[in-house]
Design a protein around this motif. Structure first.
Motif, PDB file in Angstrom:
ATOM      1  N   VAL A 233       9.251  -4.871  -0.176  1.00 10.85           N
ATOM      2  CA  VAL A 233       9.651  -4.085   0.987  1.00 10.85           C
ATOM      3  C   VAL A 233      10.793  -3.131   0.626  1.00 10.85           C
ATOM      4  O   VAL A 233      10.785  -1.947   1.005  1.00 10.85           O
ATOM      5  CB  VAL A 233      10.073  -5.022   2.141  1.00 10.85           C
ATOM      6  N   SER A 234      11.759  -3.627  -0.117  1.00 11.54           N
ATOM      7  CA  SER A 234      12.915  -2.801  -0.487  1.00 11.54           C
ATOM      8  C   SER A 234      12.500  -1.644  -1.391  1.00 11.54           C
ATOM      9  O   SER A 234      12.998  -0.518  -1.246  1.00 11.54           O
ATOM     10  CB  SER A 234      13.968  -3.659  -1.199  1.00 11.54           C
ATOM     11  N   ALA A 235      11.587  -1.893  -2.327  1.00 11.66           N
ATOM     12  CA  ALA A 235      11.123  -0.821  -3.205  1.00 11.66           C
ATOM     13  C   ALA A 235      10.365   0.239  -2.418  1.00 11.66           C
ATOM     14  O   ALA A 235      10.520   1.449  -2.665  1.00 11.66           O
ATOM     15  CB  ALA A 235      10.235  -1.401  -4.311  1.00 11.66           C
ATOM     16  N   ALA A 236       9.563  -0.196  -1.457  1.00 13.18           N
ATOM     17  CA  ALA A 236       8.847   0.762  -0.617  1.00 13.18           C
ATOM     18  C   ALA A 236       9.828   1.613   0.186  1.00 13.18           C
ATOM     19  O   ALA A 236       9.672   2.835   0.301  1.00 13.18           O
ATOM     20  CB  ALA A 236       7.875   0.038   0.314  1.00 13.18           C
ATOM     21  N   LEU A 237      10.861   0.986   0.729  1.00 15.19           N
ATOM     22  CA  LEU A 237      11.878   1.731   1.471  1.00 15.19           C
ATOM     23  C   LEU A 237      12.615   2.719   0.572  1.00 15.19           C
ATOM     24  O   LEU A 237      12.961   3.825   0.998  1.00 15.19           O
ATOM     25  CB  LEU A 237      12.874   0.760   2.117  1.00 15.19           C
TER      26      LEU A 237
ATOM     27  N   ARG B  76       8.317  -4.546 -11.158  1.00 16.98           N
ATOM     28  CA  ARG B  76       7.969  -3.177 -10.740  1.00 16.98           C
ATOM     29  C   ARG B  76       8.873  -2.722  -9.601  1.00 16.98           C
ATOM     30  O   ARG B  76       9.349  -1.594  -9.570  1.00 16.98           O
ATOM     31  CB  ARG B  76       6.500  -3.157 -10.303  1.00 16.98           C
ATOM     32  N   ALA B  77       9.130  -3.626  -8.657  1.00 14.84           N
ATOM     33  CA  ALA B  77       9.963  -3.284  -7.506  1.00 14.84           C
ATOM     34  C   ALA B  77      11.408  -3.016  -7.926  1.00 14.84           C
ATOM     35  O   ALA B  77      12.043  -2.061  -7.445  1.00 14.84           O
ATOM     36  CB  ALA B  77       9.917  -4.410  -6.473  1.00 14.84           C
TER      37      ALA B  77
ATOM     38  N   ILE C 259       0.823  -1.202   0.000  1.00 11.97           N
ATOM     39  CA  ILE C 259       0.000   0.000   0.000  1.00 11.97           C
ATOM     40  C   ILE C 259       0.863   1.261   0.000  1.00 11.97           C
ATOM     41  O   ILE C 259       0.437   2.329  -0.429  1.00 11.97           O
ATOM     42  CB  ILE C 259      -0.982   0.001   1.198  1.00 11.97           C
ATOM     43  N   LEU C 260       2.113   1.117   0.462  1.00  8.87           N
ATOM     44  CA  LEU C 260       3.010   2.276   0.459  1.00  8.87           C
ATOM     45  C   LEU C 260       3.418   2.693  -0.947  1.00  8.87           C
ATOM     46  O   LEU C 260       3.749   3.861  -1.175  1.00  8.87           O
ATOM     47  CB  LEU C 260       4.263   1.966   1.281  1.00  8.87           C
ATOM     48  N   GLU C 261       3.396   1.772  -1.897  1.00 11.15           N
ATOM     49  CA  GLU C 261       3.792   2.139  -3.265  1.00 11.15           C
ATOM     50  C   GLU C 261       2.970   3.314  -3.791  1.00 11.15           C
ATOM     51  O   GLU C 261       3.533   4.349  -4.167  1.00 11.15           O
ATOM     52  CB  GLU C 261       3.667   0.930  -4.203  1.00 11.15           C
ATOM     53  N   PRO C 262       1.629   3.226  -3.837  1.00 14.73           N
ATOM     54  CA  PRO C 262       0.870   4.378  -4.318  1.00 14.73           C
ATOM     55  C   PRO C 262       0.857   5.544  -3.337  1.00 14.73           C
ATOM     56  O   PRO C 262       0.789   6.716  -3.750  1.00 14.73           O
ATOM     57  CB  PRO C 262      -0.533   3.816  -4.538  1.00 14.73           C
TER      58      PRO C 262
END
Length: 589
Positions: free
Chosen positions: A178-182, A227-228, A127-130
């Motif tokens: 998780v890494s992409a969100a970070l 995507r990540a 959910i952090l992506e958008p």
């Protein structure tokens, strides 16, 4: 395992050739739209999405959904896009605040959310992506009325970021989500701890095999990983992370059916029984088409734009990407059509994909042994499928009543003299008394699996002498020529073992030349001659049949029946039945 001999990823056919297999691509390759026209469509789709949201968000929000992140991002994009009819419209602000307030209320003290799983770092990362996209767009907007929205969004994101710095994961793709969100959080609110955690995960290595499969071999999660990795490559200046994405997207094209569905029979996740479409890969093809000036990826992105569902699933959220990353606004290279005539053998997964314009053949012999019902294992018994335009044979399976071992699962595929061979040999023993030195007076032996893998019991099977071993050996040889297949079946065992070949055609079509069975409206037999399945203007002919007493129950065998499960799907089922020694050759085309 030896690498397959790979030709260059895409071989080109002339545009005149491309026009001959409509409706796969229609005029997608050479359709001309200006960047300005495309952007207007993106903004218009966002306008429609926001109009729906203004109604949908009127009631109280009661459930945490991943979609909530995209709802907020779309509202933000509409507010910040000068050409939007909602540009700087104050009516959007209460709805933005409503979503953020709900998420803050739902957020645990450790920063996680409950959805998908309890207090889940990876689901929170999704959910952090958008949400981070929304925050990135808002950073560039100085409107005073947005201050509360910005503050609330930052509070949620930073708190969630703390959970991702220390939280764990369940599956391989979670590490990269998780890494992409970070990476996104770090781009907004820099913190060395975010990058340290990303590098810890990346140090484990991003696995991709020589043919382009990630660990899970899942089209669903390949889209997630691509995507990540693109996000991390872009925000962390790690261009090497794009290399596996390129390789995976090459593989995805070969797995794509003419209507955009993806072959997933070789997946190790839930999508092996639930095909998805190439829609999920749109952002990745478009991004690398522009980034690499790749005309083939541009062509595939253009094709995806023609698919049903593109407007409702992709275009409606696309303005967010365009406002977040300026690369999307750069010119897309002129599309160049990929080949629609290929014969690719993916040896890592024992998958064969053959395409002749609008006709495709898929062979699969790569199940994980022993067959165990579990996420993370490849267990599909679908060894053959065939498509001819709208006429679709969803799968072909083979089963016997040999000790209830159930469906045939090939022990790999070999290729020789232009033919593909699938093979399985099963040995089922009877068990003798345990040796005297291993016997127990109380009869309490180790709870173990039988040596043939069929069942478990407290019999200490591995230490028992065996006798009366019975063998079932199945060989299926497939030869394809110009879109037509010849399949030769040979099943060797004790005389009298029942053999059932099952065809499942897509529901909605019609069958001729078959005999209806009484057990179900969707069960048919072909005992002699040939039959035809028709859908729209397309048809598949198959035969000759084989006479034999129909046996169509218990096909799954003990493994599934003991779990009260069934692998039967919707569709029109046609059965060929015989007994061992069984030899039969049929054609399908």
């Amino acid at each position: 395992m030896e690498n397959i001999s790979r030709k260059a990823f895409l071989h080109y056919a002339g545009l005149a050739t491309m026009a001959t297999f409509s409706p796969f691509l229609a005029n997608a390759w050479n359709e001309k739209t200006t960047d300005d026209t495309s952007y207007k469509k993106i903004v218009a789709a966002n306008n429609e999405e926001v109009a729906k949201l203004l109604t949908a968000l009127e009631p109280e929000i009661t459930e945490v959904k991943r979609r909530s992140g995209y709802d907020l991002a779309n509202l933000v994009a509409a507010f910040c896009e000068p050409t939007s009819r909602y540009y700087q419209k104050a009516e959007l602000l209460p709805f933005m605040s409503k979503i953020i307030r709900f998420l803050l209320k739902a957020q645990h003290s450790d920063g996680t959310l409950d959805f998908g799983n309890l207090a889940s770092p990876p689901d929170t990362a999704f959910i952090l992506e958008p949400l981070c996209s929304a925050a990135t767009i808002l950073q560039k907007n100085t409107t005073t009325g947005l201050n509360d929205v910005k503050a609330g969004l930052k509070e949620f994101i930073v708190k969630a970021g703390e959970s991702l710095k220390t939280g764990g994961v369940h599956t391989p793709n979670h590490r990269w989500v998780v890494s992409a969100a970070l990476a996104k959080i770090n781009a907004l609110y820099p913190d060395p701890g975010y990058v340290i955690r990303i590098n810890e995960w990346l140090a484990e290595g991003v696995f991709i095999d020589d043919e382009g499969n990630y660990l899970e071999r899942s089209m669903n999660y390949s889209a997630v990983i691509d995507r990540a990795l693109v996000t991390m490559a872009r925000l962390l200046s790690k261009p090497k992370l794009l290399e596996p994405v390129r390789k995976n997207l090459e593989l995805v094209y070969y797995h794509c059916e003419p209507n955009g569905e993806l072959v997933t029979v070789d997946s190790r996740r839930q999508d092996q029984f639930a095909p998805i479409t190439i829609l999920n890969f749109y952002h990745d093809y478009l991004y690398l088409a522009i980034h690499d000036t790749n005309p083939e990826f541009a062509a595939i992105a253009r094709f995806i734009e023609t698919l049903p569902g593109f407007t409702s699933r992709i275009l409606n959220d696309l303005l967010v990407s365009y406002l977040e990353d300026p690369l999307y606004k750069k010119p897309v290279p002129t599309p160049k059509a990929p080949s629609v005539n290929f014969d690719e053998f993916f040896k890592q997964t024992n998958l064969v994909r053959i395409r002749r314009n609008a006709t495709t053949t898929t062979l699969f012999g790569g199940a994980d042994f022993p067959i165990i019902i579990a996420s993370g294992r490849s267990t599909s018994p679908n060894f053959f499928s065939f498509r001819k335009g709208a006429a679709i044979l969803k799968y072909m399976r083979l089963s016997t009543d040999f000790f209830s071992t159930g469906y045939f699962h090939s022990q790999g595929i070999t290729h020789s003299s232009g033919k593909y061979v699938l093979h399985q040999k099963l040995d089922v023993p009877y068990y003798q008394p345990l040796p005297a030195n291993l016997r127990k007076a109380n009869g309490d032996y180790a709870h173990s699996q039988s040596t043939d893998g069929r069942f478990w019991n407290k019999m200490d099977f591995e230490h028992r002498p065996q006798s009366n071993v019975k063998t079932l050996e199945t060989t299926i040889t497939v030869s394809e020529k110009n879109g037509s297949n010849e399949l030769t079946f040979e099943v060797k065992s004790e005389a009298g073992v029942h053999v059932t070949i099952e065809f499942c055609f897509k529901e909605g079509g019609t069958l001729t030349g078959v005999t209806k069975l009484n057990e179900s409206a969707d069960n048919y037999a072909l005992e002699t001659g040939s039959a035809e399945y028709r859908s729209g203007q397309d048809s598949i002919k198959f035969g000759p049949g084989v006479s034999g007493r129909p046996k169509i129950t218990g096909l799954e065998g003990e493994l599934y029946s003991s779990h009260f499960g069934s692998l039967r799907t919707e569709g029109l089922h046609v059965y060929f039945t015989g007994v061992t020694p069984f030899e039969h050759t049929l054609t399908i085309g």
